[in-house]
Design a protein around this motif. Structure first.
Motif, short mmCIF file in Angstrom:
data_model
loop_
_atom_site.label_atom_id
_atom_site.label_comp_id
_atom_site.label_asym_id
_atom_site.label_seq_id
_atom_site.Cartn_x
_atom_site.Cartn_y
_atom_site.Cartn_z
N SER A 90 0.79 -1.24 0.00
CA SER A 90 0.00 0.00 0.00
C SER A 90 0.82 1.28 0.00
N ALA A 91 2.11 1.20 0.32
CA ALA A 91 2.92 2.43 0.41
C ALA A 91 3.34 2.87 -0.99
N LYS A 92 2.68 3.90 -1.50
CA LYS A 92 3.01 4.42 -2.82
C LYS A 92 4.02 5.56 -2.69
N ALA A 93 4.32 6.19 -3.81
CA ALA A 93 5.25 7.32 -3.81
C ALA A 93 4.67 8.49 -3.03
N VAL A 94 5.52 9.26 -2.38
CA VAL A 94 5.09 10.45 -1.67
C VAL A 94 5.64 11.69 -2.36
N ALA A 95 4.97 12.81 -2.17
CA ALA A 95 5.41 14.07 -2.76
C ALA A 95 6.67 14.55 -2.04
N LEU A 96 7.69 14.87 -2.81
CA LEU A 96 8.95 15.36 -2.25
C LEU A 96 9.06 16.87 -2.46
N PRO A 97 9.82 17.56 -1.63
CA PRO A 97 9.90 19.03 -1.69
C PRO A 97 10.81 19.51 -2.83
N THR A 98 10.35 19.32 -4.06
CA THR A 98 11.17 19.64 -5.23
C THR A 98 11.55 21.11 -5.29
N ALA A 99 10.60 21.99 -5.00
CA ALA A 99 10.88 23.43 -5.06
C ALA A 99 11.97 23.82 -4.05
N GLN A 100 11.87 23.28 -2.84
CA GLN A 100 12.88 23.58 -1.81
C GLN A 100 14.23 22.99 -2.19
N TYR A 101 14.22 21.81 -2.83
CA TYR A 101 15.47 21.20 -3.30
C TYR A 101 16.15 22.10 -4.33
N GLN A 102 15.38 22.60 -5.30
CA GLN A 102 15.95 23.47 -6.32
C GLN A 102 16.44 24.78 -5.72
N ARG A 103 15.71 25.29 -4.76
CA ARG A 103 16.12 26.54 -4.10
C ARG A 103 17.44 26.35 -3.36
N ALA A 104 17.58 25.22 -2.65
CA ALA A 104 18.83 24.93 -1.94
C ALA A 104 19.98 24.80 -2.94
N LYS A 105 19.73 24.09 -4.06
CA LYS A 105 20.76 23.94 -5.09
C LYS A 105 21.24 25.30 -5.61
N SER A 106 20.30 26.25 -5.70
CA SER A 106 20.66 27.56 -6.24
C SER A 106 21.60 28.33 -5.33
N THR A 107 21.69 27.93 -4.05
CA THR A 107 22.57 28.63 -3.11
C THR A 107 23.91 27.93 -2.92
N GLN A 108 24.19 26.88 -3.68
CA GLN A 108 25.43 26.13 -3.46
C GLN A 108 26.67 26.93 -3.83
N THR A 109 26.50 27.99 -4.60
CA THR A 109 27.64 28.87 -4.88
C THR A 109 28.09 29.61 -3.62
N ASP A 110 27.24 29.61 -2.59
CA ASP A 110 27.61 30.25 -1.32
C ASP A 110 28.40 29.32 -0.41
N ILE A 111 28.43 28.01 -0.73
CA ILE A 111 29.20 27.06 0.06
C ILE A 111 30.68 27.25 -0.28
N PRO A 112 31.58 27.31 0.71
CA PRO A 112 33.01 27.49 0.42
C PRO A 112 33.52 26.46 -0.59
N GLN A 113 34.39 26.92 -1.47
CA GLN A 113 34.86 26.12 -2.60
C GLN A 113 35.45 24.78 -2.17
N ASP A 114 36.20 24.75 -1.04
CA ASP A 114 36.85 23.52 -0.59
C ASP A 114 35.85 22.41 -0.28
N TYR A 115 34.62 22.80 0.06
CA TYR A 115 33.62 21.82 0.47
C TYR A 115 32.51 21.63 -0.57
N ARG A 116 32.43 22.53 -1.53
CA ARG A 116 31.22 22.62 -2.36
C ARG A 116 30.90 21.34 -3.10
N ASP A 117 31.89 20.74 -3.78
CA ASP A 117 31.63 19.55 -4.59
C ASP A 117 31.15 18.38 -3.75
N THR A 118 31.83 18.15 -2.62
CA THR A 118 31.44 17.03 -1.76
C THR A 118 30.06 17.27 -1.14
#
Length: 546
Positions: A90-118
């Motif tokens: 009975s456990a089907k797919a659930v809605a995931l926070p896609t908009a919040q995921y994309q918003r977080a991705k858009s701020t990854q340029t603010d993560i220091p370069q040494d850590y950003r890729d990992t």
């Protein structure tokens, strides 16, 4: 007295900062400009942790559904008749926070370069696990919705295989979210925007976070099966911490604005709620439904209370970024919620081979004692979940199965080389836990690392033992003629060299294979599905009588 113009300008700046920190606008990635300020870094980190928490909020109860379906299936298979049928999953797919995921991705340029890729890789891996879990649930629902016959052995094997995937995904999600939070803490501590004057936010947050970490430790121990009817959980430490937080409330909170106990924007009210929820968590532990190993429903009741405490703490952290709390803003780092518990089970005497073997299958009986020198490449390229973290995880798993006289040394190299552990018992889990602090950065100086590894192998040599160096690397490096002579000389004295190659694009695979052959060892292309087995093979390479 300050000139009225400057007072007006300062007030305007504070108002702007308040609006930006309290309610950041959802920018698209193309609109977001890089910002390496401590405030922007803290906000970016918190947006990523928010996505993890939103995913957990949507999915943490699904583990209970998996558990009950698995339990009913085991019972049916154990007493199977010709008319037995699968129940519909009975456990089907659930809605995931896609908009919040994309918003977080858009701020990854603010993560220091040494850590950003990992950091980005970890974040994407967590997201892929959620998508994967949805796909497995859809597949399970589709293949069981018509309630086919349970006598279909191929289908039955497929269902258990998918349930095992859900188990593995859940464990991976917990492991990777912990790694991501640890990295966020490291980044935040190095680029913290907290000023020395913000003692109220700091004191309050440190006390609350310590209590949450202690409570989280109880959950980890519960998942590991530590607590039983004869060995119940002792919550004395957490009770003491909560009493201290309550007694020191006014001193910790200082002048932080108090809007009353029912106002959601009152930081002191959130402080009180964290304490209250952790008391409720303790009550759930000691309630009528005792918590033992792999008891998902009772475990979930405790997780609910813990996650509520986390939510109140995270709101306290959000409020710390507002300028109207009397105390200056602090931009505290949030923390992560916990999932429910699910471990796949099989009907008695009908269990297929588990797809992810555990160290309970390892026996060192009959094998020579080991002195293993782990030679770890910790250059920047190894900072990936399927590289350095994978080898550390395998070592930690094996430490519970090794013998007192099995020894471990660890040498790391990047720009330089040094020993991290020297001839410690392979059973010393406290020593091995220090490997968690290793991080990957810098360039590759394998030559120095190899030389130091052979020095340790010689100085701590075990007669008639399995004296072996394991070089774990993903990169290209030059080896001098002197080092080649050192490796050949080592083999004559009973020291073998094995090479673990990480990653699918190693430019010098042939050279690494030659190096392992020269060292009378093995070359292994290590992936997640064979890392533990590869280590076991090296530790059992020499029999006691040899």
């Amino acid at each position: 007295m300050p000139h009225p113009f400057w007072k007006h300008l300062l007030s305007s700046l504070i108002l702007i900062l308040t609006c930006v920190t309290a309610q950041p606008s959802p920018l698209q990635s193309s609109d977001h400009l890089p910002d390496d300020s401590p405030v922007a870094i803290a906000q970016a980190l918190n947006l990523h942790l928010d996505v993890i928490n939103l995913c957990v909020r949507s999915t943490y109860r699904r583990q209970r559904t998996y558990f009950y379906y698995n339990q009913r299936l085991d019972e049916k298979v154990a007493s199977m008749s010709e008319v037995s049928k699968f129940s519909s999953f009975s456990a089907k797919a659930v809605a995931l926070p896609t908009a919040q995921y994309q918003r977080a991705k858009s701020t990854q340029t603010d993560i220091p370069q040494d850590y950003r890729d990992t950091f980005s890789t970890l974040f994407d891996s967590l997201w892929e696990l959620q998508l994967g879990q949805n796909k497995v649930c859809i597949t399970l629902h589709d293949i069981t919705s018509s309630q086919p016959s349970l006598s279909d052995t191929i289908l039955r094997h497929r269902v258990y295989e998918l349930l095992a995937q859900l188990d593995h995904m859940g464990q991976e999600y917990g492991r990777l979210s912990t790694k991501m939070e640890d990295m966020a803490i490291q980044i935040h501590s190095q680029h913290s925007p907290i000023g020395e004057s913000n003692t109220a936010w700091i004191n309050s947050a440190q006390g609350l976070k310590s209590a949450l970490d202690t409570a989280r430790g109880y959950l980890i121990q519960t998942r590991a099966g530590v607590y039983t009817e004869s060995h119940p959980l002792d919550t004395t430490q957490l009770n003491h911490m909560l009493r201290t937080l309550a007694q020191n409330r006014d001193g910790n909170l200082g002048n932080i604005r108090d809007l009353g106990p029912t106002n959601g924007n009152s930081a002191p009210a959130r402080y009180d709620q964290v304490i209250r929820q952790l008391h409720r968590m303790i009550d759930a532990y000691h309630g009528a439904r005792r918590v033992t190993a792999y008891a998902p429903p009772a475990y979930e009741n405790i997780v609910v209370e813990f996650n509520q405490a986390v939510e109140h703490y995270n709101q306290f952290a959000r409020l710390s970024a507002q300028a109207d709390m009397t105390e200056s803003p602090s931009y505290l780092l949030q923390t992560t919620k916990e999932q429910g518990l699910y471990r796949v089970s099989y009907p008695e005497s009908k269990a297929p081979t588990p797809p992810h073997p555990t160290n309970t299958l390892i026996s060192m009986e009959g094998y020579a004692y080991n002195h293993m020198v782990l030679l770890l490449d910790v250059s920047g390229s190894m900072n990936h979940p399927t590289k350095l973290p994978l080898i550390k995880e395998s070592v930690q798993q094996l430490s519970t199965a090794m013998r007192e006289y099995d020894r471990l040394s660890v040498v790391v190299y990047s720009d330089d080389a040094h020993a991290v552990l020297t001839n410690v018992p392979f059973t010393d889990q406290d020593a091995i836990a220090t490997l968690n602090s290793l991080s990957s950065k810098g360039k590759t100086n394998a030559q120095k690392g190899i030389q130091l590894a052979y020095q340790l192998a010689h100085s701590e040599y075990i007669p008639q033992g399995n004296n072996r160096i394991i070089l774990a690397t993903d990169g290209d490096f030059d080896i001098s003629k002197e080092t080649h002579r050192l490796i050949k000389s080592g083999t004559k004295e009973g020291i073998a060299l094995t090479v673990f190659g990480f990653g699918s694009r190693i430019p010098n695979t042939k050279d690494l294979e030659h190096l392992a052959k020269e060292g009378k060892g093995n070359y292994v292309a290590v992936r997640r599905n064979n890392s533990l087995q590869a280590m076991i093979k090296e530790l059992t390479a020499v029999h006691m009588h040899e």
